[in-house]
Write a protein that holds these residues in place. Sequence first.
Motif, PDB file in Angstrom:
ATOM      1  N   PRO A 198      39.533  39.343  20.566  1.00  0.00           N
ATOM      2  CA  PRO A 198      38.780  39.539  21.806  1.00  0.00           C
ATOM      3  C   PRO A 198      37.799  40.700  21.709  1.00  0.00           C
ATOM      4  O   PRO A 198      38.019  41.666  20.971  1.00  0.00           O
ATOM      5  N   ALA A 199      36.733  40.592  22.508  1.00  0.00           N
ATOM      6  CA  ALA A 199      35.808  41.714  22.691  1.00  0.00           C
ATOM      7  C   ALA A 199      36.443  42.686  23.685  1.00  0.00           C
ATOM      8  O   ALA A 199      37.664  42.670  23.877  1.00  0.00           O
ATOM      9  N   ASN A 200      35.659  43.515  24.346  1.00  0.00           N
ATOM     10  CA  ASN A 200      36.172  44.536  25.262  1.00  0.00           C
ATOM     11  C   ASN A 200      36.608  43.883  26.579  1.00  0.00           C
ATOM     12  O   ASN A 200      35.776  43.467  27.381  1.00  0.00           O
ATOM     13  N   VAL A 201      37.915  43.806  26.780  1.00  0.00           N
ATOM     14  CA  VAL A 201      38.459  43.037  27.903  1.00  0.00           C
ATOM     15  C   VAL A 201      38.490  43.880  29.176  1.00  0.00           C
ATOM     16  O   VAL A 201      39.155  44.913  29.243  1.00  0.00           O
ATOM     17  N   TYR A 202      37.768  43.413  30.199  1.00  0.00           N
ATOM     18  CA  TYR A 202      37.751  44.099  31.483  1.00  0.00           C
ATOM     19  C   TYR A 202      38.292  43.166  32.562  1.00  0.00           C
ATOM     20  O   TYR A 202      38.506  41.975  32.331  1.00  0.00           O
ATOM     21  N   GLY A 203      38.485  43.724  33.756  1.00  0.00           N
ATOM     22  CA  GLY A 203      38.980  42.914  34.864  1.00  0.00           C
ATOM     23  C   GLY A 203      40.246  43.510  35.450  1.00  0.00           C
ATOM     24  O   GLY A 203      40.673  44.610  35.066  1.00  0.00           O
ATOM     25  N   PRO A 204      40.867  42.822  36.400  1.00  0.00           N
ATOM     26  CA  PRO A 204      42.105  43.316  37.006  1.00  0.00           C
ATOM     27  C   PRO A 204      43.141  43.699  35.955  1.00  0.00           C
ATOM     28  O   PRO A 204      43.392  42.947  35.023  1.00  0.00           O
ATOM     29  N   ARG A 205      43.706  44.894  36.116  1.00  0.00           N
ATOM     30  CA  ARG A 205      44.778  45.446  35.273  1.00  0.00           C
ATOM     31  C   ARG A 205      44.306  45.913  33.899  1.00  0.00           C
ATOM     32  O   ARG A 205      45.127  46.261  33.058  1.00  0.00           O
ATOM     33  N   TRP A 253      38.948  49.494  29.953  1.00  0.00           N
ATOM     34  CA  TRP A 253      37.605  48.967  30.203  1.00  0.00           C
ATOM     35  C   TRP A 253      37.322  48.728  31.681  1.00  0.00           C
ATOM     36  O   TRP A 253      36.213  48.369  32.063  1.00  0.00           O
ATOM     37  N   THR A 254      38.331  48.951  32.538  1.00  0.00           N
ATOM     38  CA  THR A 254      38.109  48.944  33.985  1.00  0.00           C
ATOM     39  C   THR A 254      38.569  50.264  34.582  1.00  0.00           C
ATOM     40  O   THR A 254      37.760  51.093  34.980  1.00  0.00           O
ATOM     41  N   LEU A 255      39.869  50.499  34.631  1.00  0.00           N
ATOM     42  CA  LEU A 255      40.387  51.708  35.277  1.00  0.00           C
ATOM     43  C   LEU A 255      39.899  52.974  34.584  1.00  0.00           C
ATOM     44  O   LEU A 255      39.503  53.939  35.243  1.00  0.00           O
ATOM     45  N   GLY A 256      39.924  52.976  33.257  1.00  0.00           N
ATOM     46  CA  GLY A 256      39.515  54.164  32.521  1.00  0.00           C
ATOM     47  C   GLY A 256      38.053  54.504  32.739  1.00  0.00           C
ATOM     48  O   GLY A 256      37.700  55.657  33.015  1.00  0.00           O
ATOM     49  N   LEU A 257      37.184  53.500  32.622  1.00  0.00           N
ATOM     50  CA  LEU A 257      35.749  53.752  32.789  1.00  0.00           C
ATOM     51  C   LEU A 257      35.417  54.167  34.215  1.00  0.00           C
ATOM     52  O   LEU A 257      34.616  55.079  34.436  1.00  0.00           O
ATOM     53  N   LEU A 258      36.031  53.506  35.194  1.00  0.00           N
ATOM     54  CA  LEU A 258      35.757  53.844  36.585  1.00  0.00           C
ATOM     55  C   LEU A 258      36.217  55.263  36.898  1.00  0.00           C
ATOM     56  O   LEU A 258      35.527  56.012  37.603  1.00  0.00           O
ATOM     57  N   GLU A 283      30.295  37.637  38.604  1.00  0.00           N
ATOM     58  CA  GLU A 283      31.499  37.125  39.261  1.00  0.00           C
ATOM     59  C   GLU A 283      32.724  37.925  38.832  1.00  0.00           C
ATOM     60  O   GLU A 283      33.597  38.242  39.642  1.00  0.00           O
ATOM     61  N   GLY A 284      32.780  38.249  37.536  1.00  0.00           N
ATOM     62  CA  GLY A 284      33.914  39.014  37.039  1.00  0.00           C
ATOM     63  C   GLY A 284      34.004  40.388  37.687  1.00  0.00           C
ATOM     64  O   GLY A 284      35.089  40.856  38.026  1.00  0.00           O
ATOM     65  N   MET A 285      32.856  41.030  37.874  1.00  0.00           N
ATOM     66  CA  MET A 285      32.860  42.341  38.502  1.00  0.00           C
ATOM     67  C   MET A 285      33.221  42.255  39.987  1.00  0.00           C
ATOM     68  O   MET A 285      33.866  43.157  40.532  1.00  0.00           O
ATOM     69  N   LYS A 286      32.845  41.161  40.656  1.00  0.00           N
ATOM     70  CA  LYS A 286      33.236  40.987  42.059  1.00  0.00           C
ATOM     71  C   LYS A 286      34.749  40.838  42.164  1.00  0.00           C
ATOM     72  O   LYS A 286      35.387  41.423  43.045  1.00  0.00           O
ATOM     73  N   LYS A 287      35.326  40.057  41.255  1.00  0.00           N
ATOM     74  CA  LYS A 287      36.782  39.881  41.249  1.00  0.00           C
ATOM     75  C   LYS A 287      37.472  41.205  40.925  1.00  0.00           C
ATOM     76  O   LYS A 287      38.516  41.543  41.492  1.00  0.00           O
ATOM     77  N   THR A 288      36.879  41.946  40.012  1.00  0.00           N
ATOM     78  CA  THR A 288      37.444  43.237  39.624  1.00  0.00           C
ATOM     79  C   THR A 288      37.402  44.211  40.786  1.00  0.00           C
ATOM     80  O   THR A 288      38.374  44.923  41.066  1.00  0.00           O
ATOM     81  N   GLU A 289      36.278  44.262  41.483  1.00  0.00           N
ATOM     82  CA  GLU A 289      36.152  45.160  42.634  1.00  0.00           C
ATOM     83  C   GLU A 289      37.149  44.791  43.727  1.00  0.00           C
ATOM     84  O   GLU A 289      37.756  45.668  44.358  1.00  0.00           O
ATOM     85  N   HIS A 290      37.338  43.496  43.934  1.00  0.00           N
ATOM     86  CA  HIS A 290      38.306  43.048  44.940  1.00  0.00           C
ATOM     87  C   HIS A 290      39.697  43.571  44.595  1.00  0.00           C
ATOM     88  O   HIS A 290      40.426  44.066  45.465  1.00  0.00           O
ATOM     89  N   LEU A 296      40.433  46.186  42.673  1.00  0.00           N
ATOM     90  CA  LEU A 296      40.444  47.643  42.775  1.00  0.00           C
ATOM     91  C   LEU A 296      40.604  48.097  44.227  1.00  0.00           C
ATOM     92  O   LEU A 296      41.301  49.072  44.511  1.00  0.00           O
ATOM     93  N   ARG A 297      39.965  47.387  45.137  1.00  0.00           N
ATOM     94  CA  ARG A 297      40.116  47.721  46.557  1.00  0.00           C
ATOM     95  C   ARG A 297      41.513  47.348  47.045  1.00  0.00           C
ATOM     96  O   ARG A 297      42.112  48.059  47.869  1.00  0.00           O
ATOM     97  N   GLU A 298      42.014  46.253  46.521  1.00  0.00           N
ATOM     98  CA  GLU A 298      43.342  45.780  46.918  1.00  0.00           C
ATOM     99  C   GLU A 298      44.423  46.790  46.566  1.00  0.00           C
ATOM    100  O   GLU A 298      45.376  47.000  47.325  1.00  0.00           O
TER     101      GLU A 298
END
Length: 276
Positions: free
Chosen positions: A104-111, A115-120, A251-258, A260-262
């Motif tokens: 896999p490349a750099n895997v982002y998204g929920p959990r 590449w999501t929590l760390g960068l944010l 779309e992936g970033m919208k799902k990710t933001e959802h 993160l807010r959740e």
Amino acid sequence: MAGCSLAFHCAALMHDAGATFEGFRQVNVGGTANVLDAATDAGIELLVYISSIAVYGIDPKAHTDETGLFRTTGIPYSDSKIEAERLVYRHAERTNLPLVIIRPANVYGPRSSFWTLGLLTMIDAGRLTLIDDGSGKSNHLYIDNLVDAILAAARTDSAVNEDFIISDGAETPWSEFLGHYAKMAGRSSLPSISLTRAKCRAFLSEFGTRVVGGTPRLTRIEVRCWTQSGIFDISKARRVLNYAPRVSLNEGMKKTEHWLREIGHIARASSARGKS
């Protein structure tokens, strides 16, 4: 694995700044050896092993595909994944264990821990600066697209004993990818420095930590990672697995933001910034 015919080996030590190289080897190589032995003992009919594009080095050539050479970097995660892959191949040859390797490349998204929590978290703390306006390529992969590819590999007879690079197949600069997180953190843009300044800052940071100890805030290896321009070729996955990334970056970033807010991550970050 007793009673199972299919196994997925996804476990690995990835982003642990406190771990030694031997710590990475114990998990990523030693742990994989345990999985291989257990799979063979249980009579597993197919093992899907999750590796990483990190085996191709820090700054891979443009359009690197599965024929690309492995390149050690001195980074514990990358080098231990190379060693683990070689172990997987040797074991499969010796025992005739059917397998598929996914890189896999750099895997982002929920959990996603880094590449999501760390960068944010880095962006919110003001600790992430673009280099050369973020023109380097991010080679991202949304988690659902990865899962699609893994399941396709498990269901495709012609995938057995093959390896596949998996990414979203997009030529996305870091400025665009990280820009999504910047907006989530309430920032209109991210600061940027030139490549020359980044190299100087990394050199001084590394030199300083050698003198007084601690961890450098920026390394020359990190500069190369953030500025590399190579895009990975997923033609083999498209051809053999009929893989087609179904979730776009937007779309992936919208799902990710959802998500993160959740879990309250964005709200907590915004509140902490307001108090400061």
